[in-house]
Design an enzyme around this catalytic site. Structure first.
Site, mmCIF file in Angstrom:
data_model
loop_
_atom_site.group_PDB
_atom_site.id
_atom_site.type_symbol
_atom_site.label_atom_id
_atom_site.label_comp_id
_atom_site.label_asym_id
_atom_site.label_seq_id
_atom_site.Cartn_x
_atom_site.Cartn_y
_atom_site.Cartn_z
ATOM 1 N N SER A 58 0.829 -1.197 0.000
ATOM 2 C CA SER A 58 0.000 0.000 0.000
ATOM 3 C C SER A 58 0.873 1.260 0.000
ATOM 4 O O SER A 58 1.643 1.483 -0.920
ATOM 5 C CB SER A 58 -0.957 -0.032 1.192
ATOM 6 N N ASP B 7 -0.394 -4.213 -3.545
ATOM 7 C CA ASP B 7 -1.511 -3.272 -3.439
ATOM 8 C C ASP B 7 -1.053 -1.822 -3.301
ATOM 9 O O ASP B 7 -1.424 -1.106 -2.359
ATOM 10 C CB ASP B 7 -2.392 -3.645 -2.240
ATOM 11 N N HIS C 70 -7.879 -5.525 0.680
ATOM 12 C CA HIS C 70 -6.624 -4.812 0.903
ATOM 13 C C HIS C 70 -5.843 -5.392 2.083
ATOM 14 O O HIS C 70 -4.615 -5.478 2.048
ATOM 15 C CB HIS C 70 -6.917 -3.333 1.129
#
Length: 508
Positions: free
Chosen positions: A261, A311, A391
Site C-alpha cells: 500500500s 496493493d 486490501h
C-alpha cells in the site's frame, strides 16, 4: 481455561525449510550515518524488526504480536477504528485476545550460518502501509525468512502507524506518536501531508540501510536502558554478532525493496529518488529525499534492484511537487536494466477494481509513466491478483480475524492468499538470481505425490506462479498495457488497512 487457546488468534507455522528467529531493534539516529538531513529532529531513533533463518535447536521464546506497551497499542487500534477516546482507554483495560496472540518465531534466537553459494543471506526491506507497523506483516515476512531470507520490517514514524513509541536515547523516556488521519481525495493539503510523510519514510530507509551495513559489519551496538534490560540488550548484541558477515548487502542492487500500500509507494519513491538524485533541472521539482552522492545508498540502488509491490496506493506519487520524478521510469528500465523482469506487482481483487489507482499503477511501472509513449522495448512487469481478496489480505489481519474480514470485506482463504503472495515474491527473487529455498509442496498445491522433498537449497523454479497460463486457481494475471491512460486516482475505495469505506469517509 482449556478452551482459551482455541479462541486465541494465532498464526500457522511457516512452510519454508528453516526455523525463523526475530529481533526487535530501536537504534539512536545519532549512532547511524544518514545519507540525508533529517526532516524532523524530534525523531531520535529508527525502529525495525528483523526476521531471519535461525538454528532449529534455538531456545523457544515467544514473541507477542502486540508489542510493548500492549495496552497502549490496543488503545491506539481502538482510536484508529474510530472509537471515542474514553471508550478506547476503557477498552484497553479489559483482557483482550490479541494480548495472547504470538508470532511463530524465536525471539533473539541464534542465527543460522548462511549456506548459500555466497555464504550470505539475501536481504529484503519491507515497508508497511497505513495502519501498519513492524509486526503487521509478520506472516509474509516470516514466510520469506523461512525460505532463507533476512527481512527488515521498519516501523515508520510518519504518523501512519496506529501508534509508535519513540525513545529518547539520553533519558530512556518514551513518547507516543499516534496515527495522523488524512483524506484520500487529491487536494493541495493531502499532497502536502503525504509529501511530509514520505520525507520521513525515505529518510528512515536511508538510516535503516546504514543500520543493515553496520549489522553485517558487527558494529551495530544496542545499549541497555530503561526500556531494554541488560539481558535483552545482550541478546540483541549476540544476534548482531551472529549475523556479522552473513548479509548480502554490499553488492550494488543486492537488496530487495518491498512494501504494501503506502509502503509500496514508499519503495517506488525511494528507489527513484535515489537513482535520479541530482539529475533534474526542472525548477518545479521539490525532491523529498536527496542523499549525498558519496553515500552507500546511492551505490546500492541500481537498474538491477528488484522491487516487490503489494496493493500499491498511488496517490502519494502524484504530488505536483514531485511531478518530474513521476515522469521518470523505474531504474530497471535503464539501458542496462532488465525492465519489468525486476518488478512484481500483486493486487488484491478490491484494488484491481479501483480503476484510477490501477491506471496510475500501470503507468508508474511502465517505461513511460507520462503515458505519452506506450511502446515497449523491455519486458513488462509481472502483475497478478488473487480472487476474493481485500486490501488487508496481504497483512496479518486476514489471518487474525478471518470471520470479520469475510463478512466486512468478502475476502476468503486468508492463509492461501498470503501463500500466493509469498510464492510470487520468492519466484521473482529466484528469477533475478537470488538463492532462496524452493516453494514447499503444500504451498505449490502439487498433486504429484512423487514431488521431491526439498533440500535446504533446492531452488526449484515455481514457474507456474508467475506464468499467465499457470493454471493456478483464483490467480488472475493483469495486462499492464491495457488501459494505461493518465489518470490521477481518487480515494474511491478503502485504502486503509483495517477500515471499511464508510468509516473512512466519516473520519477523514
Amino acid at each position: 481455561m482449556s478452551w482459551f487457546p482455541r479462541i486465541t488468534p494465532g498464526f500457522p507455522q511457516y512452510t519454508g525449510p528453516y526455523s525463523v528467529g526475530s529481533a526487535d531493534f530501536e537504534i539512536p539516529v545519532s549512532s547511524l550515518d544518514s545519507p540525508a538531513s533529517s526532516p524532523d529532529s524530534s525523531i531520535s531513533t529508527v525502529a525495525f524488526r528483523i526476521f531471519y533463518p535461525c538454528e532449529a535447536s534455538a531456545r523457544e521464546k515467544a514473541v507477542k504480536w502486540l508489542t510493548y506497551p500492549h495496552r497502549g497499542y490496543v488503545q491506539a487500534y481502538a482510536r484508529f477504528l474510530g472509537a471515542h477516546n474514553l471508550f478506547a482507554q476503557l477498552f484497553s483495560y479489559f483482557p483482550h485476545l490479541l494480548y495472547y496472540a504470538t508470532i511463530p518465531v524465536k525471539a533473539n534466537a541464534e542465527s543460522l550460518q548462511a549456506n548459500t553459494e555466497s555464504q550470505r543471506w539475501p536481504v529484503v526491506i519491507f515497508s508497511h502501509g497505513l495502519g501498519g507497523s513492524r509486526n503487521a506483516y509478520s506472516h509474509i515476512c516470516g514466510t520469506l525468512a523461512s525460505h532463507g531470507i533476512v527481512v527488515i520490517a521498519p516501523e515508520h514514524r510518519d504518523g501512519s502507524a496506529p501508534v509508535t513509541y519513540i525513545k529518547s536515547p539520553s533519558s530512556g523516556k518514551v513518547r507516543p506518536l499516534y496515527y495522523r488521519r488524512a483524506s484520500h481525495t487529491p487536494s493541495p493539503e493531502v499532497y502536502e501531508h503525504r509529501d511530509n510523510q514520505l520525507k520521513i519514510r525515505l529518510w528512515e530507509l536511508g538510516l535503516i540501510h546504514d543500520a543493515i551495513l553496520k549489522l553485517d559489519e558487527g558494529s551495530l551496538y544496542i545499549p541497555a536502558n530503561t526500556k531494554i534490560t541488560k539481558r535483552e540488550s545482550g541478546e540483541l548484541n549476540d544476534v548482531v554478532n551472529q549475523l556479522q558477515g552473513q548479509l548480502d548487502v554490499h553488492t550494488p542492487g543486492s537488496i530487495v525493496m518491498a512494501g504494501h500500500s503506502f509502503g509500496a509507494a514508499t519503495m517506488v519513491q525511494f528507489t527513484k529518488s535515489v537513482y535520479y538524485n541530482d539529475q533534474s533541472d526542472d525548477p518545479s521539482y521539490q525532491p523529498l529525499y536527496t542523499p549525498s552522492t558519496s553515500s552507500s545508498i546511492t551505490r546500492q540502488i541500481t537498474p538491477a534492484t528488484t522491487v516487490l509491490l503489494l496493493d500499491m496506493f498511488c496517490l502519494p506519487l502524484r504530488s505536483p511537487s514531485t511531478e518530474w520524478l513521476w515522469s521518470q521510469p523505474m531504474p530497471c528500465y535503464a539501458p542496462s536494466g532488465s525492465g519489468g523482469d525486476a518488478l512484481l506487482a500483486v493486487l488484491s481483487e478490491t484494488f484491481s477494481k479501483w480503476k484510477g489507482n490501477l491506471s496510475d499503477m500501470k503507468l508508474a511501472l511502465s517505461e513511460d509513466p507520462t503515458g505519452a509513449n506506450l511502446s515497449r522495448t523491455k519486458a513488462a512487469p509481472t502483475f497478478f491478483y488473487p480472487t476474493a481478496s481485500a486490501h488487508l489480505s496481504q497483512s496479518d489481519f486476514g489471518i487474525l480475524f478471518p470471520r470479520v474480514t469475510r463478512v466486512a470485506f468478502k475476502s476468503e482463504e486468508p492463509e492461501r492468499c498470503l501463500k500466493l503472495n509469498a510464492r510470487a515474491m520468492l519466484q521473482k527473487m529466484r528469477e533475478n538470481g537470488f538463492e532462496v529455498a524452493s516453494t514447499a509442496q503444500i504451498d505449490a498445491e502439487e498433486e504429484d505425490k512423487s514431488f521431491p522433498v526439498d533440500t535446504p537449497f533446492n531452488t526449484r523454479e515455481d514457474w507456474r506462479i508467475l506464468a499467465t497460463n499457470g493454471g493456478i486457481k483464483g490467480w488472475i494475471p493483469i495486462n499492464i498495457d491495457d488501459g494505461t491512460e493518465s489518470e490521477i486516482s481518487e480515494g474511491k475505495e478503502d485504502i486503509i488497512l483495517l477500515l471499511p469505506r464508510t468509516r473512512i469517509e466519516q473520519n477523514s
